[in-house]
Every structure is written in C-alpha cells, then in structure tokens.
Design a protein around this motif. Structure first.
Motif, PDB file in Angstrom:
ATOM      1  N   TYR A  68     -46.978  38.905  -9.832  1.00 17.92           N
ATOM      2  CA  TYR A  68     -48.031  39.806 -10.309  1.00 17.92           C
ATOM      3  C   TYR A  68     -47.388  40.881 -11.169  1.00 17.92           C
ATOM      4  O   TYR A  68     -46.363  41.470 -10.800  1.00 17.92           O
ATOM      5  N   GLN A  69     -48.007  41.177 -12.321  1.00 15.59           N
ATOM      6  CA  GLN A  69     -47.475  42.166 -13.248  1.00 15.59           C
ATOM      7  C   GLN A  69     -48.613  43.062 -13.725  1.00 15.59           C
ATOM      8  O   GLN A  69     -49.738  42.583 -13.957  1.00 15.59           O
ATOM      9  N   ALA A  70     -48.338  44.346 -13.882  1.00 17.11           N
ATOM     10  CA  ALA A  70     -49.351  45.293 -14.336  1.00 17.11           C
ATOM     11  C   ALA A  70     -48.776  46.200 -15.408  1.00 17.11           C
ATOM     12  O   ALA A  70     -47.576  46.515 -15.415  1.00 17.11           O
ATOM     13  N   ALA A  71     -49.648  46.624 -16.326  1.00 14.65           N
ATOM     14  CA  ALA A  71     -49.278  47.553 -17.390  1.00 14.65           C
ATOM     15  C   ALA A  71     -50.384  48.594 -17.507  1.00 14.65           C
ATOM     16  O   ALA A  71     -51.511  48.277 -17.885  1.00 14.65           O
ATOM     17  N   ASP A  72     -50.062  49.847 -17.182  1.00 12.07           N
ATOM     18  CA  ASP A  72     -51.029  50.944 -17.178  1.00 12.07           C
ATOM     19  C   ASP A  72     -50.720  51.856 -18.361  1.00 12.07           C
ATOM     20  O   ASP A  72     -49.768  52.639 -18.322  1.00 12.07           O
ATOM     21  N   PHE A  73     -51.535  51.781 -19.412  1.00 11.11           N
ATOM     22  CA  PHE A  73     -51.321  52.578 -20.613  1.00 11.11           C
ATOM     23  C   PHE A  73     -52.016  53.925 -20.473  1.00 11.11           C
ATOM     24  O   PHE A  73     -53.180  54.000 -20.070  1.00 11.11           O
ATOM     25  N   LYS A  74     -51.299  54.995 -20.810  1.00 11.18           N
ATOM     26  CA  LYS A  74     -51.821  56.352 -20.628  1.00 11.18           C
ATOM     27  C   LYS A  74     -53.084  56.579 -21.448  1.00 11.18           C
ATOM     28  O   LYS A  74     -54.037  57.206 -20.985  1.00 11.18           O
ATOM     29  N   GLU A  75     -53.088  56.101 -22.670  1.00 10.28           N
ATOM     30  CA  GLU A  75     -54.251  56.246 -23.542  1.00 10.28           C
ATOM     31  C   GLU A  75     -54.607  54.879 -24.119  1.00 10.28           C
ATOM     32  O   GLU A  75     -54.426  54.618 -25.301  1.00 10.28           O
ATOM     33  N   GLY A  76     -55.115  54.000 -23.270  1.00 10.72           N
ATOM     34  CA  GLY A  76     -55.456  52.663 -23.731  1.00 10.72           C
ATOM     35  C   GLY A  76     -55.823  51.757 -22.583  1.00 10.72           C
ATOM     36  O   GLY A  76     -56.149  52.211 -21.478  1.00 10.72           O
ATOM     37  N   ASP A  77     -55.745  50.462 -22.832  1.00 11.70           N
ATOM     38  CA  ASP A  77     -56.151  49.477 -21.845  1.00 11.70           C
ATOM     39  C   ASP A  77     -55.170  49.386 -20.689  1.00 11.70           C
ATOM     40  O   ASP A  77     -53.976  49.652 -20.828  1.00 11.70           O
ATOM     41  N   ASP A  78     -55.691  49.000 -19.530  1.00  8.67           N
ATOM     42  CA  ASP A  78     -54.864  48.577 -18.410  1.00  8.67           C
ATOM     43  C   ASP A  78     -54.866  47.059 -18.396  1.00  8.67           C
ATOM     44  O   ASP A  78     -55.922  46.430 -18.493  1.00  8.67           O
ATOM     45  N   LYS A  79     -53.678  46.480 -18.285  1.00  7.49           N
ATOM     46  CA  LYS A  79     -53.555  45.024 -18.340  1.00  7.49           C
ATOM     47  C   LYS A  79     -52.820  44.538 -17.098  1.00  7.49           C
ATOM     48  O   LYS A  79     -51.953  45.228 -16.565  1.00  7.49           O
ATOM     49  N   SER A  80     -53.152  43.327 -16.648  1.00  5.82           N
ATOM     50  CA  SER A  80     -52.464  42.748 -15.498  1.00  5.82           C
ATOM     51  C   SER A  80     -52.483  41.229 -15.596  1.00  5.82           C
ATOM     52  O   SER A  80     -53.328  40.645 -16.293  1.00  5.82           O
ATOM     53  N   GLY A  81     -51.561  40.617 -14.903  1.00  3.86           N
ATOM     54  CA  GLY A  81     -51.489  39.165 -14.891  1.00  3.86           C
ATOM     55  C   GLY A  81     -50.999  38.667 -13.547  1.00  3.86           C
ATOM     56  O   GLY A  81     -50.106  39.263 -12.935  1.00  3.86           O
ATOM     57  N   ILE A  82     -51.585  37.570 -13.074  1.00  3.82           N
ATOM     58  CA  ILE A  82     -51.163  36.963 -11.814  1.00  3.82           C
ATOM     59  C   ILE A  82     -50.908  35.479 -12.052  1.00  3.82           C
ATOM     60  O   ILE A  82     -51.650  34.821 -12.796  1.00  3.82           O
ATOM     61  N   THR A  83     -49.838  34.976 -11.447  1.00  5.87           N
ATOM     62  CA  THR A  83     -49.461  33.575 -11.627  1.00  5.87           C
ATOM     63  C   THR A  83     -49.044  32.975 -10.298  1.00  5.87           C
ATOM     64  O   THR A  83     -48.296  33.587  -9.529  1.00  5.87           O
ATOM     65  N   LEU A  84     -49.529  31.774 -10.028  1.00  8.29           N
ATOM     66  CA  LEU A  84     -49.116  30.974  -8.890  1.00  8.29           C
ATOM     67  C   LEU A  84     -48.607  29.636  -9.403  1.00  8.29           C
ATOM     68  O   LEU A  84     -49.175  29.075 -10.347  1.00  8.29           O
ATOM     69  N   GLY A  85     -47.530  29.129  -8.799  1.00  6.55           N
ATOM     70  CA  GLY A  85     -46.975  27.876  -9.274  1.00  6.55           C
ATOM     71  C   GLY A  85     -46.087  27.215  -8.246  1.00  6.55           C
ATOM     72  O   GLY A  85     -45.819  27.766  -7.171  1.00  6.55           O
ATOM     73  N   ALA A  86     -45.620  26.016  -8.587  1.00  5.29           N
ATOM     74  CA  ALA A  86     -44.723  25.267  -7.711  1.00  5.29           C
ATOM     75  C   ALA A  86     -43.834  24.371  -8.558  1.00  5.29           C
ATOM     76  O   ALA A  86     -44.270  23.842  -9.589  1.00  5.29           O
ATOM     77  N   ASP A  87     -42.574  24.234  -8.135  1.00  4.91           N
ATOM     78  CA  ASP A  87     -41.615  23.330  -8.773  1.00  4.91           C
ATOM     79  C   ASP A  87     -41.261  22.213  -7.807  1.00  4.91           C
ATOM     80  O   ASP A  87     -41.126  22.445  -6.591  1.00  4.91           O
ATOM     81  N   TYR A  88     -41.093  20.999  -8.342  1.00  6.12           N
ATOM     82  CA  TYR A  88     -40.627  19.871  -7.530  1.00  6.12           C
ATOM     83  C   TYR A  88     -39.360  19.324  -8.165  1.00  6.12           C
ATOM     84  O   TYR A  88     -39.371  18.842  -9.306  1.00  6.12           O
ATOM     85  N   ALA A  89     -38.245  19.401  -7.433  1.00  5.26           N
ATOM     86  CA  ALA A  89     -36.947  18.983  -7.965  1.00  5.26           C
ATOM     87  C   ALA A  89     -36.781  17.475  -7.853  1.00  5.26           C
ATOM     88  O   ALA A  89     -36.730  16.922  -6.746  1.00  5.26           O
ATOM     89  N   LEU A  90     -36.703  16.799  -8.995  1.00  6.42           N
ATOM     90  CA  LEU A  90     -36.390  15.366  -9.011  1.00  6.42           C
ATOM     91  C   LEU A  90     -34.886  15.155  -8.889  1.00  6.42           C
ATOM     92  O   LEU A  90     -34.431  14.155  -8.334  1.00  6.42           O
ATOM     93  N   ALA A  91     -34.135  16.077  -9.435  1.00 12.22           N
ATOM     94  CA  ALA A  91     -32.669  16.073  -9.389  1.00 12.22           C
ATOM     95  C   ALA A  91     -32.219  17.481  -9.728  1.00 12.22           C
ATOM     96  O   ALA A  91     -33.034  18.356 -10.039  1.00 12.22           O
ATOM     97  N   LYS A  92     -30.907  17.711  -9.673  1.00  5.63           N
ATOM     98  CA  LYS A  92     -30.392  19.042 -10.000  1.00  5.63           C
ATOM     99  C   LYS A  92     -30.739  19.417 -11.435  1.00  5.63           C
ATOM    100  O   LYS A  92     -30.972  20.583 -11.755  1.00  5.63           O
ATOM    101  N   SER A  93     -30.833  18.423 -12.316  1.00  3.04           N
ATOM    102  CA  SER A  93     -31.066  18.672 -13.731  1.00  3.04           C
ATOM    103  C   SER A  93     -32.538  18.642 -14.125  1.00  3.04           C
ATOM    104  O   SER A  93     -32.886  19.099 -15.222  1.00  3.04           O
ATOM    105  N   THR A  94     -33.403  18.116 -13.258  1.00  2.00           N
ATOM    106  CA  THR A  94     -34.775  17.817 -13.682  1.00  2.00           C
ATOM    107  C   THR A  94     -35.784  18.275 -12.641  1.00  2.00           C
ATOM    108  O   THR A  94     -35.597  18.060 -11.443  1.00  2.00           O
TER     109      THR A  94
END
Length: 316
Positions: A262-288
């Motif tokens: 989760y990331q947020a950006a609070d601008f003193k004189e402007g928009d407030d912005k935020s972003g949320i991300t959920l994800g998952a990785d599956y390792a096929l090998a050390k390289s992939t």
C-alpha cells in the motif's frame, strides 16, 4: 544469437581498452512479460506489457595495487514490440533498446567510484522494499525520486559494522543548470541474507527538479518480510509539497510467495493519491517464475486506474 552476444561483449571491452581474456565479463538479463487488463478510467482493455525487460554486460578487471576496474552497460528491451512505455497520460514512444545503468569505475579498499549513467543513491536506498518494482505498482508512479541519471559520479564507502555511505553527484551539464547531490546511509543487506534487517536514510538536493528525504526499513518477523518507507518531497522552488508512506509484506509458502503493498501520497495543495496491490509469485525454478497481481490507484480528482495481470519472468 550466442555468437552475436559474444561479438557485442568483445566490442564493449575493446572500447574500454580492456582485454576480453583478462576481464571477467558476464552477460545477463531479464525477460518479463505480462498479459493484463488495464483501465485508465475510460474502460478496460487487454495488452501485452514488457516490464523493464533488459540485457546487459558487466565485469571486472584486476589491476595492480589492489585496484579493480568495474563496468556495466545495461539496456532495457521492448519485448512486447509495441514501441510504448508507461501507461495512461505517461505513455511514451520508445526505441527497442533504451539505456539503463551504464558506467565504468574503480574499486578498492577505499570503496568504489563510478562514472556514467546510474541510479541515484536515493533510488538505491529503497533496497527490496518495493515488492512490485518494474510493474504498474512501482513506487515511481506516485512518488518522485526514482531517478536514473546521466553525467553522474557515484561513490560508495566500504562497510563498517554493516553501515555504508553513498553519494551521487549529478553534473549540471549546461550553463543554466544546477548541480545535484543524492546522499544515503545504508545499514544491513537489502536481500536480508547477510543481516536480519535493512535500513536506509537518503536525501536528494536539487535532483531532477526536486528536494526529497526518504527513510526505509525492512526485516523478517515470524517468516513474514515486512517493509516500510516514508518520503517527503517538494519542487526546488518550494511548491508541490508531498508527504507519503508505503508499507509492504510478503510470505513464502513452498514455491508460492504472497505479496501485498500500500502506498499513499498526500499533497499539501493538491490531490491525495493512493495505490494498493495484491499479488503472488510461483517459482518454476530459481531463474523463472509465474506471477499475478491486481493494482488499484485512487487518484482523487484524476481518473482512477486498475490493472489485473498474469505474467512470466525469466532471469539469466
């Protein structure tokens, strides 16, 4: 293709006046492509995206008196072939190859000094806290400071009790411009393999039009890797002041790594912005690995953005 890579490596070394047989040269890279549904507020569409895929050459050449020449020439490769980079209003045309970090320097008991194009110390200070770097949720999409700049001289000291100092000097490169300085103090190992914690404090002064202060912390608790970052930024004229924070967490279970940020950006004189991300990785090998993620940006008065993706990453 292998013979082509070898010819390029030899040419690179020749330009540095080094012998290909005396230098330790590595050819490395990353192919990262995703199939995703993107929505910039006007309806969703599908696309194939090349996520900072790259190829590079790096190496070292031992000299006398304990000195070592180190060098790198890295290029981003547009593997999706559409000639576009970014998204929404930030999208721009790009060449098939685009310069990333490219430098030459010396290393020794004093540390290392590099000249060329390189990530600033503030950018390097994030370590591995940004779990979705190079993807749509990359922290650069809400914050300033993720700079990779030309005309730089970078210095990193040796480590003392796990502490290390780094300085980037950015030459003005024109009569009307100003020099920039990026300074950071690091503690521990960003990969959390040699230490249980990574921390940093960094400051940009007149770098790419902004003054920035950033603090980062990451560690492992009961098998969960937790990270946090706070940032204050403003333009060098004192406008566009912003306070922001970011938190991230990951947990590995066998071959699967679950991630959230989760990331947020609070601008003193402007928009407030935020972003949320959920994800998952599956390792096929050390390289992939296979991966999936969902990112949602709340952009206040601007159009919100949403991304749902599945991709593959191969590192060599």
């Amino acid at each position: 293709m292998k013979h082509t890579y070898n010819k390029i490596a030899v040419a690179l070394l020749s330009s540095l006046s080094l012998s290909a047989f005396a230098a330790d040269v590595d050819i490395y890279g990353k192919a990262n492509l995703s199939l995703q549904s993107s929505d910039f507020g006007e309806g969703s569409f599908t696309e194939i995206t090349s996520n900072a895929s790259r190829i590079g050459f790096k190496g070292a050449h031992d000299l006398d008196d304990g000195l070592t020449v180190i060098f790198k020439a890295e290029f981003e490769v547009d593997l999706d072939g559409d000639g576009q980079k970014g998204y929404g209003t930030k999208e721009k045309s790009v060449d098939t190859f685009e310069a990333r970090n490219q430098y030459i320097g010396l290393a020794g008991s004093f540390g290392e000094v590099l000249l060329g194009r390189n990530d600033t110390m503030l950018k390097q200070s994030q370590g591995k806290v940004d779990l979705f770097s190079d993807l749509n949720a990359d922290i650069k999409n809400l914050w300033k400071g993720e700079n990779r700049l030309a005309d730089t001289v970078s210095y990193k000291s040796p480590k003392f009790n796990d502490f290390q100092l780094g300085v980037t000097y950015i030459a003005e490169d024109s009569v009307d411009a100003e020099d920039g300085i990026s300074v950071a103090v690091f503690y521990g190992d960003a990969k959390l393999k040699k230490s249980k914690m990574f921390a940093s404090v960094a400051i940009d002064s007149e770098v790419n039009g902004y003054d920035i202060t950033r603090a980062t912390l990451q560690g492992k608790v009961a098998g969960v890797v937790l990270g946090a970052m706070v940032q204050k930024q403003e333009k060098i004229d004192g406008s566009a002041e912003m306070n922001g924070f970011m938190v991230s967490a990951s947990y590995k279970m066998d071959r699967v790594t679950f991630k959230g940020q989760y990331q947020a950006a609070d601008f003193k004189e402007g928009d407030d912005k935020s972003g949320i991300t959920l994800g998952a990785d599956y390792a096929l090998a050390k390289s992939t690995k296979l991966y999936t993620f969902y990112t949602s940006f709340d952009m206040d008065s601007a159009a919100d953005q949403d991304y749902l993706a599945a991709g593959i990453e191969y590192t060599f």
